[in-house]
Design an enzyme around this catalytic site. Structure first.
Site, mmCIF file in Angstrom:
data_model
loop_
_atom_site.group_PDB
_atom_site.id
_atom_site.type_symbol
_atom_site.label_atom_id
_atom_site.label_comp_id
_atom_site.label_asym_id
_atom_site.label_seq_id
_atom_site.Cartn_x
_atom_site.Cartn_y
_atom_site.Cartn_z
ATOM 1 N N TYR A 1 3.366 -8.737 -9.351
ATOM 2 C CA TYR A 1 3.359 -8.454 -7.922
ATOM 3 C C TYR A 1 4.789 -8.270 -7.422
ATOM 4 O O TYR A 1 5.638 -9.152 -7.570
ATOM 5 C CB TYR A 1 2.675 -9.569 -7.142
ATOM 6 N N ARG B 1 -2.550 1.891 -0.193
ATOM 7 C CA ARG B 1 -3.504 1.610 -1.261
ATOM 8 C C ARG B 1 -4.102 2.862 -1.909
ATOM 9 O O ARG B 1 -4.447 2.850 -3.084
ATOM 10 C CB ARG B 1 -4.640 0.733 -0.720
#
Length: 342
Positions: free
Chosen positions: A57, A236
Protein backbone atom coordinates in the site's frame (compact mmCIF):
# COMPACT_ATOMS: atom_id res chain seq x y z
CA UNK A 1 -10.09 9.27 22.14
CA UNK A 2 -12.79 8.20 24.60
CA UNK A 3 -14.40 4.82 24.49
CA UNK A 4 -17.30 4.70 22.03
CA UNK A 5 -19.43 1.62 21.44
CA UNK A 6 -19.77 0.71 17.74
CA UNK A 7 -23.32 0.56 16.37
CA UNK A 8 -22.51 -1.95 13.64
CA UNK A 9 -23.44 -5.63 13.53
CA UNK A 10 -19.83 -6.59 12.72
CA UNK A 11 -16.41 -5.26 13.68
CA UNK A 12 -15.32 -2.74 11.05
CA UNK A 13 -11.71 -2.54 9.88
CA UNK A 14 -10.32 0.50 8.08
CA UNK A 15 -8.51 -0.48 4.90
CA UNK A 16 -5.45 1.69 4.27
CA UNK A 17 -5.23 0.98 0.54
CA UNK A 18 -5.72 4.64 -0.44
CA UNK A 19 -3.16 5.99 2.01
CA UNK A 20 0.21 6.82 0.49
CA UNK A 21 2.64 9.44 -0.71
CA UNK A 22 1.51 10.72 -4.14
CA UNK A 23 4.96 10.30 -5.63
CA UNK A 24 4.95 6.62 -4.71
CA UNK A 25 1.35 5.60 -5.43
CA UNK A 26 -0.70 7.15 -8.22
CA UNK A 27 -4.01 6.16 -6.60
CA UNK A 28 -3.37 7.68 -3.18
CA UNK A 29 -6.06 10.07 -1.93
CA UNK A 30 -4.95 10.24 1.71
CA UNK A 31 -1.47 11.66 1.19
CA UNK A 32 -0.38 13.59 4.28
CA UNK A 33 -0.22 12.95 8.00
CA UNK A 34 -3.00 15.50 8.44
CA UNK A 35 -5.15 13.60 5.93
CA UNK A 36 -4.51 10.33 7.77
CA UNK A 37 -5.39 11.91 11.11
CA UNK A 38 -8.68 13.22 9.71
CA UNK A 39 -9.56 9.78 8.35
CA UNK A 40 -8.69 8.10 11.65
CA UNK A 41 -10.72 10.70 13.56
CA UNK A 42 -13.81 9.80 11.53
CA UNK A 43 -13.20 6.09 11.94
CA UNK A 44 -12.65 6.25 15.69
CA UNK A 45 -15.65 8.54 16.19
CA UNK A 46 -17.77 5.49 15.33
CA UNK A 47 -16.01 3.35 17.93
CA UNK A 48 -13.79 1.32 15.60
CA UNK A 49 -10.12 0.58 16.29
CA UNK A 50 -8.66 -1.86 13.71
CA UNK A 51 -6.68 -0.73 10.65
CA UNK A 52 -5.56 -2.97 7.78
CA UNK A 53 -2.41 -2.07 5.85
CA UNK A 54 0.01 -3.91 3.57
CA UNK A 55 3.61 -3.57 2.44
CA UNK A 56 2.37 -2.79 -1.07
CA UNK A 57 0.00 0.00 0.00
CA UNK A 58 1.48 3.27 -1.12
CA UNK A 59 4.62 1.33 -2.05
CA UNK A 60 5.39 1.18 1.66
CA UNK A 61 4.39 4.77 2.44
CA UNK A 62 0.98 3.85 3.93
CA UNK A 63 2.72 2.24 6.89
CA UNK A 64 5.05 5.18 7.47
CA UNK A 65 2.15 7.66 7.29
CA UNK A 66 0.23 5.63 9.87
CA UNK A 67 3.31 5.64 12.10
CA UNK A 68 3.65 9.40 11.68
CA UNK A 69 -0.01 9.76 12.65
CA UNK A 70 0.83 7.90 15.89
CA UNK A 71 -1.52 4.96 15.43
CA UNK A 72 -0.33 3.41 18.70
CA UNK A 73 -0.87 6.59 20.67
CA UNK A 74 -4.41 6.73 19.30
CA UNK A 75 -5.15 3.27 20.69
CA UNK A 76 -5.47 1.63 17.28
CA UNK A 77 -4.62 -1.95 16.33
CA UNK A 78 -2.84 -2.14 12.97
CA UNK A 79 -2.48 -5.38 11.04
CA UNK A 80 -0.02 -5.74 8.16
CA UNK A 81 0.09 -7.95 5.08
CA UNK A 82 2.91 -9.28 2.89
CA UNK A 83 2.20 -9.80 -0.82
CA UNK A 84 4.61 -11.91 -2.92
CA UNK A 85 5.17 -9.33 -5.65
CA UNK A 86 8.51 -10.45 -7.06
CA UNK A 87 7.23 -12.80 -9.76
CA UNK A 88 4.22 -10.65 -10.66
CA UNK A 89 3.97 -7.44 -12.73
CA UNK A 90 4.00 -5.33 -9.56
CA UNK A 91 7.42 -3.67 -9.58
CA UNK A 92 5.74 -0.27 -9.17
CA UNK A 93 4.51 -1.28 -5.69
CA UNK A 94 7.84 -0.96 -3.94
CA UNK A 95 10.23 -3.54 -2.53
CA UNK A 96 9.75 -6.97 -4.11
CA UNK A 97 9.17 -10.09 -2.05
CA UNK A 98 8.55 -13.80 -2.50
CA UNK A 99 7.30 -16.14 0.22
CA UNK A 100 10.68 -17.83 0.48
CA UNK A 101 11.78 -17.95 4.14
CA UNK A 102 14.35 -15.16 3.87
CA UNK A 103 11.86 -12.86 2.14
CA UNK A 104 9.10 -13.59 4.65
CA UNK A 105 11.47 -12.64 7.46
CA UNK A 106 12.68 -9.54 5.62
CA UNK A 107 9.10 -8.58 4.79
CA UNK A 108 7.85 -8.81 8.35
CA UNK A 109 10.86 -6.87 9.66
CA UNK A 110 10.20 -4.20 7.02
CA UNK A 111 6.57 -4.01 8.20
CA UNK A 112 7.65 -3.53 11.80
CA UNK A 113 10.21 -0.88 10.91
CA UNK A 114 7.78 1.09 8.75
CA UNK A 115 5.06 0.98 11.42
CA UNK A 116 7.59 1.79 14.16
CA UNK A 117 6.54 -1.12 16.34
CA UNK A 118 8.38 -4.17 17.76
CA UNK A 119 5.43 -6.51 17.21
CA UNK A 120 2.28 -6.92 15.12
CA UNK A 121 -1.01 -8.13 16.50
CA UNK A 122 -1.83 -9.72 13.14
CA UNK A 123 0.50 -10.66 10.27
CA UNK A 124 -1.22 -11.77 7.05
CA UNK A 125 0.16 -13.71 4.09
CA UNK A 126 -1.62 -11.65 1.44
CA UNK A 127 -1.50 -14.22 -1.38
CA UNK A 128 0.08 -17.57 -2.24
CA UNK A 129 3.51 -17.91 -3.78
CA UNK A 130 3.06 -21.22 -5.56
CA UNK A 131 6.71 -21.39 -6.58
CA UNK A 132 7.66 -21.87 -2.93
CA UNK A 133 6.58 -25.00 -1.01
CA UNK A 134 4.03 -23.80 1.53
CA UNK A 135 5.76 -25.85 4.24
CA UNK A 136 8.87 -23.68 3.88
CA UNK A 137 6.86 -20.49 4.24
CA UNK A 138 4.89 -21.75 7.24
CA UNK A 139 8.00 -23.05 9.00
CA UNK A 140 9.61 -19.61 8.82
CA UNK A 141 6.37 -17.92 9.83
CA UNK A 142 6.27 -20.10 12.93
CA UNK A 143 9.86 -19.15 13.79
CA UNK A 144 8.90 -15.47 13.55
CA UNK A 145 5.91 -16.16 15.78
CA UNK A 146 8.08 -17.92 18.36
CA UNK A 147 10.44 -14.94 18.28
CA UNK A 148 7.52 -12.79 19.41
CA UNK A 149 7.26 -10.65 16.27
CA UNK A 150 3.50 -11.11 15.84
CA UNK A 151 0.58 -12.47 17.88
CA UNK A 152 -1.79 -13.85 15.24
CA UNK A 153 -1.47 -15.17 11.68
CA UNK A 154 -3.88 -14.49 8.84
CA UNK A 155 -4.10 -15.72 5.25
CA UNK A 156 -5.70 -14.16 2.18
CA UNK A 157 -6.44 -15.04 -1.45
CA UNK A 158 -5.69 -18.76 -1.10
CA UNK A 159 -7.89 -21.44 -2.68
CA UNK A 160 -10.10 -23.44 -0.34
CA UNK A 161 -7.99 -26.59 -0.79
CA UNK A 162 -4.89 -24.56 0.08
CA UNK A 163 -6.57 -23.43 3.28
CA UNK A 164 -7.12 -27.08 4.19
CA UNK A 165 -3.47 -27.85 3.40
CA UNK A 166 -2.25 -24.94 5.53
CA UNK A 167 -4.45 -25.80 8.49
CA UNK A 168 -3.44 -29.47 8.41
CA UNK A 169 0.28 -28.69 8.09
CA UNK A 170 0.12 -26.31 11.02
CA UNK A 171 -1.75 -28.88 13.10
CA UNK A 172 0.67 -31.67 12.19
CA UNK A 173 3.78 -29.62 12.98
CA UNK A 174 2.39 -27.70 15.97
CA UNK A 175 2.99 -24.42 14.10
CA UNK A 176 0.99 -21.25 14.66
CA UNK A 177 -2.33 -21.64 12.84
CA UNK A 178 -4.10 -18.92 10.89
CA UNK A 179 -6.63 -17.03 13.01
CA UNK A 180 -8.61 -15.59 10.10
CA UNK A 181 -9.02 -15.47 6.33
CA UNK A 182 -9.32 -12.19 4.44
CA UNK A 183 -11.18 -12.13 1.13
CA UNK A 184 -12.93 -10.15 -1.54
CA UNK A 185 -16.71 -10.42 -1.00
CA UNK A 186 -19.61 -8.17 -1.93
CA UNK A 187 -23.17 -8.24 -3.22
CA UNK A 188 -22.00 -8.68 -6.84
CA UNK A 189 -18.98 -10.89 -6.17
CA UNK A 190 -19.95 -13.96 -4.15
CA UNK A 191 -17.44 -16.46 -5.52
CA UNK A 192 -16.39 -17.47 -1.99
CA UNK A 193 -19.84 -18.77 -1.05
CA UNK A 194 -19.97 -22.30 -2.56
CA UNK A 195 -16.61 -23.67 -1.40
CA UNK A 196 -14.47 -21.29 0.64
CA UNK A 197 -17.05 -20.26 3.23
CA UNK A 198 -17.92 -23.87 4.21
CA UNK A 199 -14.19 -24.59 4.42
CA UNK A 200 -13.62 -21.66 6.77
CA UNK A 201 -16.58 -22.65 8.93
CA UNK A 202 -15.23 -26.21 9.21
CA UNK A 203 -11.97 -24.84 10.63
CA UNK A 204 -13.63 -22.10 12.71
CA UNK A 205 -11.73 -19.46 10.75
CA UNK A 206 -13.30 -15.99 10.90
CA UNK A 207 -13.89 -14.31 7.53
CA UNK A 208 -12.85 -10.69 7.08
CA UNK A 209 -14.07 -9.24 3.78
CA UNK A 210 -13.00 -6.29 1.66
CA UNK A 211 -14.14 -4.44 -1.46
CA UNK A 212 -17.75 -4.15 -0.19
CA UNK A 213 -18.48 -1.54 -2.89
CA UNK A 214 -16.87 -3.42 -5.79
CA UNK A 215 -13.88 -1.12 -5.64
CA UNK A 216 -16.17 1.92 -5.77
CA UNK A 217 -18.27 0.64 -8.68
CA UNK A 218 -21.34 0.48 -6.41
CA UNK A 219 -21.54 4.24 -5.99
CA UNK A 220 -23.10 7.10 -7.94
CA UNK A 221 -19.82 7.99 -9.65
CA UNK A 222 -19.81 5.71 -12.68
CA UNK A 223 -21.86 5.15 -15.82
CA UNK A 224 -21.28 2.89 -18.80
CA UNK A 225 -20.83 5.73 -21.32
CA UNK A 226 -18.30 7.54 -19.14
CA UNK A 227 -15.34 8.55 -21.35
CA UNK A 228 -11.84 7.79 -20.15
CA UNK A 229 -11.10 11.51 -19.95
CA UNK A 230 -13.63 11.89 -17.11
CA UNK A 231 -11.76 9.57 -14.79
CA UNK A 232 -9.69 11.40 -12.22
CA UNK A 233 -6.03 10.44 -12.72
CA UNK A 234 -5.13 7.61 -10.38
CA UNK A 235 -8.74 6.88 -9.42
CA UNK A 236 -10.06 3.35 -8.96
CA UNK A 237 -11.18 2.90 -12.59
CA UNK A 238 -8.60 5.08 -14.34
CA UNK A 239 -7.66 2.97 -17.39
CA UNK A 240 -4.17 4.47 -17.45
CA UNK A 241 -3.11 2.87 -14.15
CA UNK A 242 -2.33 -0.69 -13.06
CA UNK A 243 -4.97 -0.79 -10.34
CA UNK A 244 -7.49 1.00 -12.59
CA UNK A 245 -7.11 -1.65 -15.28
CA UNK A 246 -7.38 -4.33 -12.58
CA UNK A 247 -10.72 -3.00 -11.34
CA UNK A 248 -12.04 -2.42 -14.85
CA UNK A 249 -11.26 -6.01 -15.78
CA UNK A 250 -13.26 -7.20 -12.78
CA UNK A 251 -16.30 -4.91 -12.89
CA UNK A 252 -16.41 -2.64 -15.96
CA UNK A 253 -18.66 -4.57 -18.34
CA UNK A 254 -22.23 -4.49 -19.63
CA UNK A 255 -23.43 -7.25 -17.30
CA UNK A 256 -22.39 -5.27 -14.23
CA UNK A 257 -23.77 -1.99 -15.58
CA UNK A 258 -27.10 -3.64 -16.40
CA UNK A 259 -27.37 -4.75 -12.78
CA UNK A 260 -26.18 -1.38 -11.49
CA UNK A 261 -28.99 0.30 -13.45
CA UNK A 262 -31.53 -1.99 -11.78
CA UNK A 263 -30.06 -1.41 -8.32
CA UNK A 264 -30.24 2.35 -8.85
CA UNK A 265 -33.84 2.18 -10.03
CA UNK A 266 -34.94 0.05 -7.08
CA UNK A 267 -32.89 2.11 -4.64
CA UNK A 268 -34.62 5.32 -5.72
CA UNK A 269 -37.97 3.68 -4.93
CA UNK A 270 -36.86 3.27 -1.31
CA UNK A 271 -34.65 6.38 -1.13
CA UNK A 272 -31.53 4.22 -0.89
CA UNK A 273 -28.12 4.91 -2.42
CA UNK A 274 -25.93 2.31 -4.08
CA UNK A 275 -23.68 2.44 -1.02
CA UNK A 276 -26.55 1.73 1.36
CA UNK A 277 -27.76 -1.19 -0.76
CA UNK A 278 -24.30 -2.76 -0.90
CA UNK A 279 -23.25 -2.28 2.71
CA UNK A 280 -26.58 -3.13 4.30
CA UNK A 281 -26.73 -6.31 2.19
CA UNK A 282 -23.28 -7.31 3.39
CA UNK A 283 -24.13 -6.55 7.01
CA UNK A 284 -27.56 -8.21 7.16
CA UNK A 285 -28.19 -10.51 4.19
CA UNK A 286 -24.85 -12.11 3.28
CA UNK A 287 -23.18 -15.25 4.63
CA UNK A 288 -21.23 -13.25 7.21
CA UNK A 289 -22.00 -14.20 10.81
CA UNK A 290 -21.14 -12.17 13.94
CA UNK A 291 -20.88 -15.32 16.03
CA UNK A 292 -18.13 -16.61 13.70
CA UNK A 293 -15.90 -13.60 14.32
CA UNK A 294 -16.43 -12.16 10.84
CA UNK A 295 -15.60 -8.53 10.04
CA UNK A 296 -15.97 -5.98 7.23
CA UNK A 297 -13.21 -3.81 5.76
CA UNK A 298 -14.01 -0.36 4.37
CA UNK A 299 -11.60 1.91 2.53
CA UNK A 300 -12.54 5.59 2.51
CA UNK A 301 -10.90 7.95 0.04
CA UNK A 302 -11.63 10.85 2.40
CA UNK A 303 -13.45 11.42 5.71
CA UNK A 304 -16.79 12.25 4.06
CA UNK A 305 -16.83 9.04 2.04
CA UNK A 306 -15.77 7.00 5.05
CA UNK A 307 -18.53 8.61 7.12
CA UNK A 308 -21.09 7.62 4.48
CA UNK A 309 -19.88 4.02 4.58
CA UNK A 310 -19.84 3.81 8.37
CA UNK A 311 -23.34 5.25 8.69
CA UNK A 312 -24.68 2.77 6.13
CA UNK A 313 -23.17 -0.10 8.12
CA UNK A 314 -25.09 1.09 11.19
CA UNK A 315 -28.44 0.93 9.40
CA UNK A 316 -31.04 -1.89 9.58
CA UNK A 317 -31.73 -4.70 7.07
CA UNK A 318 -32.92 -3.81 3.58
CA UNK A 319 -36.52 -4.04 2.35
CA UNK A 320 -37.35 -7.48 0.97
CA UNK A 321 -37.77 -6.22 -2.60
CA UNK A 322 -34.31 -4.67 -2.58
CA UNK A 323 -32.74 -7.91 -1.36
CA UNK A 324 -34.55 -9.79 -4.12
CA UNK A 325 -33.28 -7.36 -6.77
CA UNK A 326 -29.72 -7.71 -5.44
CA UNK A 327 -29.92 -11.50 -5.49
CA UNK A 328 -31.32 -11.47 -9.03
CA UNK A 329 -28.56 -9.06 -10.00
CA UNK A 330 -25.86 -11.40 -8.79
CA UNK A 331 -27.44 -14.25 -10.73
CA UNK A 332 -27.06 -12.13 -13.88
CA UNK A 333 -23.36 -11.36 -13.36
CA UNK A 334 -22.37 -14.70 -11.86
CA UNK A 335 -21.08 -16.02 -15.20
CA UNK A 336 -18.52 -13.20 -15.47
CA UNK A 337 -17.45 -13.05 -11.82
CA UNK A 338 -13.75 -13.70 -11.39
CA UNK A 339 -12.15 -16.07 -8.87
CA UNK A 340 -11.81 -15.17 -5.20
CA UNK A 341 -8.19 -16.37 -5.08
CA UNK A 342 -4.96 -15.05 -6.60
Amino acid sequence: MGSISPKTRFPIVLGAGLIGSPGLFEGATVTTVKDVEALLDTFQAHGHTDVDVARIYGSGSAETLLAAADWKGRGLVVRDKLYPTKRRPMAHLGTAYTLEPADVRRGLLDCLKALNTPKLDLFILYAPDRQVPVEETLREVNKLYEEGLFSRLGISNYMAWEVVQIMELCEKNAWVKPSLYQSLYNVLHRAIEPELVPCLRAYNLPLHVGQPLCGGFLTSRYRRDMPESEHKPGSRFDPQTFHGRHHRHRYWNDAYFDVLDTIRETGRKYNLTEVQCALRWLSHHSLLRPECGDAILVCGSDPAQLEEDLLALEEPPLPEEVVQVLDEGYAKVKAVVGPYYH
